[in-house]
Write a protein that holds these residues in place. Structure first.
Motif, PDB file in Angstrom:
ATOM      1  N   ARG A 179       0.819  -1.202   0.000  1.00 28.44           N
ATOM      2  CA  ARG A 179       0.000   0.000   0.000  1.00 28.44           C
ATOM      3  C   ARG A 179       0.860   1.261   0.000  1.00 28.44           C
ATOM      4  O   ARG A 179       0.644   2.186  -0.805  1.00 28.44           O
ATOM      5  N   GLU A 180       1.867   1.311   0.887  1.00 30.71           N
ATOM      6  CA  GLU A 180       2.630   2.536   1.080  1.00 30.71           C
ATOM      7  C   GLU A 180       3.756   2.705   0.072  1.00 30.71           C
ATOM      8  O   GLU A 180       4.044   3.820  -0.363  1.00 30.71           O
ATOM      9  N   GLU A 181       4.410   1.608  -0.313  1.00 24.93           N
ATOM     10  CA  GLU A 181       5.557   1.708  -1.209  1.00 24.93           C
ATOM     11  C   GLU A 181       5.175   1.566  -2.684  1.00 24.93           C
ATOM     12  O   GLU A 181       5.781   2.186  -3.555  1.00 24.93           O
ATOM     13  N   LEU A 182       4.176   0.756  -2.967  1.00 32.41           N
ATOM     14  CA  LEU A 182       3.824   0.484  -4.368  1.00 32.41           C
ATOM     15  C   LEU A 182       2.470   1.055  -4.775  1.00 32.41           C
ATOM     16  O   LEU A 182       2.095   0.979  -5.944  1.00 32.41           O
ATOM     17  N   GLY A 183       1.723   1.581  -3.822  1.00 30.36           N
ATOM     18  CA  GLY A 183       0.436   2.190  -4.146  1.00 30.36           C
ATOM     19  C   GLY A 183      -0.650   1.199  -4.505  1.00 30.36           C
ATOM     20  O   GLY A 183      -1.641   1.546  -5.153  1.00 30.36           O
ATOM     21  N   ALA A 184      -0.484  -0.055  -4.087  1.00 26.82           N
ATOM     22  CA  ALA A 184      -1.475  -1.082  -4.397  1.00 26.82           C
ATOM     23  C   ALA A 184      -2.656  -0.984  -3.441  1.00 26.82           C
ATOM     24  O   ALA A 184      -2.503  -0.601  -2.275  1.00 26.82           O
ATOM     25  N   LYS A 185      -3.830  -1.306  -3.932  1.00 27.24           N
ATOM     26  CA  LYS A 185      -5.032  -1.304  -3.103  1.00 27.24           C
ATOM     27  C   LYS A 185      -5.239  -2.718  -2.555  1.00 27.24           C
ATOM     28  O   LYS A 185      -5.576  -3.638  -3.302  1.00 27.24           O
ATOM     29  N   VAL A 186      -5.043  -2.861  -1.249  1.00 29.82           N
ATOM     30  CA  VAL A 186      -5.176  -4.164  -0.599  1.00 29.82           C
ATOM     31  C   VAL A 186      -6.185  -4.032   0.535  1.00 29.82           C
ATOM     32  O   VAL A 186      -6.006  -3.196   1.427  1.00 29.82           O
ATOM     33  N   PRO A 187      -7.265  -4.820   0.537  1.00 32.71           N
ATOM     34  CA  PRO A 187      -8.228  -4.748   1.642  1.00 32.71           C
ATOM     35  C   PRO A 187      -7.549  -5.060   2.971  1.00 32.71           C
ATOM     36  O   PRO A 187      -6.766  -6.013   3.059  1.00 32.71           O
ATOM     37  N   PRO A 188      -7.793  -4.263   3.996  1.00 33.36           N
ATOM     38  CA  PRO A 188      -7.166  -4.494   5.301  1.00 33.36           C
ATOM     39  C   PRO A 188      -7.468  -5.900   5.821  1.00 33.36           C
ATOM     40  O   PRO A 188      -8.568  -6.432   5.651  1.00 33.36           O
ATOM     41  N   GLY A 189      -6.481  -6.502   6.442  1.00 32.09           N
ATOM     42  CA  GLY A 189      -6.659  -7.829   7.027  1.00 32.09           C
ATOM     43  C   GLY A 189      -6.677  -8.952   6.017  1.00 32.09           C
ATOM     44  O   GLY A 189      -7.167 -10.052   6.322  1.00 32.09           O
ATOM     45  N   SER A 190      -6.143  -8.724   4.833  1.00 37.61           N
ATOM     46  CA  SER A 190      -6.161  -9.755   3.789  1.00 37.61           C
ATOM     47  C   SER A 190      -5.161 -10.876   4.079  1.00 37.61           C
ATOM     48  O   SER A 190      -4.107 -10.650   4.668  1.00 37.61           O
ATOM     49  N   ALA A 191      -5.501 -12.078   3.648  1.00 41.19           N
ATOM     50  CA  ALA A 191      -4.499 -13.131   3.484  1.00 41.19           C
ATOM     51  C   ALA A 191      -3.805 -12.833   2.159  1.00 41.19           C
ATOM     52  O   ALA A 191      -4.447 -12.445   1.186  1.00 41.19           O
ATOM     53  N   LEU A 192      -2.481 -12.995   2.119  1.00 41.63           N
ATOM     54  CA  LEU A 192      -1.730 -12.584   0.936  1.00 41.63           C
ATOM     55  C   LEU A 192      -0.843 -13.713   0.415  1.00 41.63           C
ATOM     56  O   LEU A 192      -0.267 -14.481   1.187  1.00 41.63           O
ATOM     57  N   GLY A 193      -0.772 -13.800  -0.899  1.00 46.60           N
ATOM     58  CA  GLY A 193       0.103 -14.777  -1.541  1.00 46.60           C
ATOM     59  C   GLY A 193       0.782 -14.144  -2.737  1.00 46.60           C
ATOM     60  O   GLY A 193       0.270 -13.192  -3.327  1.00 46.60           O
ATOM     61  N   LEU A 194       1.945 -14.646  -3.083  1.00 42.10           N
ATOM     62  CA  LEU A 194       2.704 -14.143  -4.228  1.00 42.10           C
ATOM     63  C   LEU A 194       2.755 -15.182  -5.337  1.00 42.10           C
ATOM     64  O   LEU A 194       2.758 -16.386  -5.078  1.00 42.10           O
ATOM     65  N   LYS A 195       2.840 -14.697  -6.563  1.00 44.28           N
ATOM     66  CA  LYS A 195       2.766 -15.558  -7.743  1.00 44.28           C
ATOM     67  C   LYS A 195       4.004 -15.325  -8.602  1.00 44.28           C
ATOM     68  O   LYS A 195       3.964 -14.568  -9.572  1.00 44.28           O
ATOM     69  N   PRO A 196       5.135 -15.948  -8.291  1.00 46.88           N
ATOM     70  CA  PRO A 196       6.322 -15.747  -9.120  1.00 46.88           C
ATOM     71  C   PRO A 196       6.265 -16.580 -10.394  1.00 46.88           C
ATOM     72  O   PRO A 196       5.990 -17.786 -10.355  1.00 46.88           O
ATOM     73  N   ILE A 197       6.518 -15.940 -11.523  1.00 37.84           N
ATOM     74  CA  ILE A 197       6.686 -16.625 -12.810  1.00 37.84           C
ATOM     75  C   ILE A 197       7.926 -16.024 -13.451  1.00 37.84           C
ATOM     76  O   ILE A 197       7.959 -14.822 -13.739  1.00 37.84           O
ATOM     77  N   SER A 198       8.949 -16.831 -13.649  1.00 36.85           N
ATOM     78  CA  SER A 198      10.225 -16.317 -14.133  1.00 36.85           C
ATOM     79  C   SER A 198      10.459 -16.664 -15.597  1.00 36.85           C
ATOM     80  O   SER A 198       9.881 -17.616 -16.129  1.00 36.85           O
ATOM     81  N   GLU A 199      11.332 -15.902 -16.227  1.00 40.73           N
ATOM     82  CA  GLU A 199      11.728 -16.196 -17.603  1.00 40.73           C
ATOM     83  C   GLU A 199      12.432 -17.552 -17.670  1.00 40.73           C
ATOM     84  O   GLU A 199      12.155 -18.367 -18.556  1.00 40.73           O
ATOM     85  N   PHE A 200      13.317 -17.810 -16.713  1.00 39.80           N
ATOM     86  CA  PHE A 200      14.051 -19.074 -16.698  1.00 39.80           C
ATOM     87  C   PHE A 200      13.094 -20.258 -16.564  1.00 39.80           C
ATOM     88  O   PHE A 200      13.164 -21.230 -17.324  1.00 39.80           O
ATOM     89  N   GLY A 201      12.198 -20.173 -15.574  1.00 40.99           N
ATOM     90  CA  GLY A 201      11.269 -21.274 -15.347  1.00 40.99           C
ATOM     91  C   GLY A 201      10.316 -21.486 -16.503  1.00 40.99           C
ATOM     92  O   GLY A 201      10.013 -22.626 -16.878  1.00 40.99           O
ATOM     93  N   SER A 202       9.836 -20.407 -17.083  1.00 43.88           N
ATOM     94  CA  SER A 202       8.910 -20.514 -18.209  1.00 43.88           C
ATOM     95  C   SER A 202       9.591 -21.118 -19.428  1.00 43.88           C
ATOM     96  O   SER A 202       9.058 -22.030 -20.077  1.00 43.88           O
TER      97      SER A 202
END
Length: 414
Positions: A179-202
């Motif tokens: 929210r503060e560094e990237l300006g993303a809108k995230v609902p408060p209290g969210s569970a969060l996950g990341l989705k990495p997809i790399s050039e190497f892996g793809s």
């Protein structure tokens, strides 16, 4: 290499890798995991069929020396953990293995052993061939048109396991950063996950799919993605796929646009078509126009959904085989769950594990034995000799137990 509980057969030799190729002796040591639930029933049945196919194909000149490796509930009893380090060392040491289904709790408890195994051994390609056998019940009018091989990226995407529960200090910290560094809108209290997809892996996944298509004489590779929404992850997967085909396979591939502009829609001999489809549309097209697709390459989550959905078109995951393959190490597997309700009852359909074993034989270069299994399966099912899951969908079927079905397959090889 010494082991605590694993016992290597004294009569066999290990598979090795030399000059970037598998070196397979006539009596290779191959690992197997019985699995949980129905695992022991179907593994016992399949071992007999695989051994019979090898014996008939090669007249006793070749034979697999099976070595039991322990994961899941059996491992927990031996090591105190369902995922012992010794199993990982054995899979790497033996190079080629197969495993029955393993139980994973939903929503809590231990992490999926299947996912952990793929990541620990860098088995980056989940390969799922899906085809129809005459007589197998199907919801489609023309299931014989389904004949695809799905290459699903196995180590990235949401399956990388980078997620944090709602209300945790990690989730709150990540939420503030977004929210503060990237300006993303995230609902408060969210569970969060990341989705990495790399050039190497793809690219390494798509490279394996294209190489397979060329070697197997297939006609196309379709990149399946949700790049219209996730432009910088799945959209990048699509972009990297076309880039790889252009840079590394320029003389052997062409795009759909080139196909129609230069060749009138008819691909020249020796070239495969690289195309792409958005994931939701792909589900529809595999129902309405399955004959247009041949080899599919896709990120992890898409591949999970798509492989099971396409398997349902030709009889379900009960007969859908699969293999987790890295550069050389491969662990083939039953693609369904452990079905503890039916454990020890000798009633489960062994088809998924059976054909995963046929994939294993093909991976060893023992194609004749793999073909014997496919031919025998077709004859037995055509005679309407089937396990309960198929019997309830077929008129005039003779319902048999798992062990009886395996015996019928062996007899059909004569």
């Amino acid at each position: 290499m010494t082991y605590q509980h694993i016992r290597l057969p004294v009569a066999g030799e290990k598979i090795t890798v030399r000059d970037n190729r598998l070196q397979v002796p006539d009596r290779p040591i191959v690992g197997y995991v019985e699995g949980d639930g129905i695992g022991p029933d179907i593994t016992r049945a399949c071992l007999g069929v695989w051994n019979a196919a090898v014996a008939r194909a090669y007249g006793g000149r070749r034979a697999i020396q099976w070595c039991e490796v322990y994961l899941g509930e059996k491992a927990a009893g031996l090591y105190g953990t369902p995922f012992p380090e010794e199993a990982l060392r054995a899979f790497a040491d033996l190079v080629v293995s197969i495993k029955g289904p393993l139980t994973t709790p939903v929503g809590g408890g231990m992490r999926s052993i299947n996912v952990a195994l793929r990541q620990a051994l860098d088995l980056y390609a989940c390969v799922r061939p899906v085809r129809h056998f005459p007589g197998v019940p199907s919801p489609l009018r023309h299931p014989e048109k389904v004949d695809v091989v799905i290459f699903r990226e196995n180590t990235e995407d949401v399956y990388a396991g980078i997620e944090f529960p709602a209300g945790s200090a990690e989730a709150e910290r990540l939420e503030r950063f977004l929210r503060e560094e990237l300006g993303a809108k995230v609902p408060p209290g969210s569970a969060l996950g990341l989705k990495p997809i790399s050039e190497f892996g793809s690219k390494r996944l798509i490279r394996k799919a294209i190489r397979y298509a060329l070697e197997a004489g297939r006609k196309s590779v379709t990149l399946v993605h949700k790049g219209n929404i996730m432009k910088y992850t799945e959209g990048a997967f699509r972009h990297w796929g076309y880039e790889l085909a252009r840079d590394e396979f320029s003389g052997q591939t062409l795009t759909e646009e080139e196909l129609h502009a230069a060749y009138g829609g008819r691909p020249p001999e020796g070239k495969i078509v690289i195309k792409d489809r958005i994931a939701d549309i792909m589900f529809q097209q595999m129902l309405l126009r399955p004959a247009e697709f041949d080899v599919i390459a896709t990120p992890n989550l898409n591949g999970d959904y798509l492989s099971d959905a396409v398997a349902a078109e030709v009889g379900g995951v009960g007969i859908a085989p699969g293999g987790n393959i890295g550069d050389f190490i491969a662990v083939f597997e039953a693609t369904h769950g452990s079905a503890p309700k039916y454990a020890g009852k000798d009633v489960a359909n062994p088809g998924s594990l059976l054909f995963s074993g046929a994939m294993l034989l093909d991976y060893l270069g023992w194609k004749e034995a793999a073909q014997l299994i496919a031919d025998a399966y077709g004859r037995v099912v055509a005679s309407k000799t089937v396990t309960y899951d198929f019997a309830r969908q077929m008129e005039g079927a003779r319902e048999v137990r798992t062990s009886e079905f395996a015996a019928a397959l062996v007899k059909a090889m004569d």
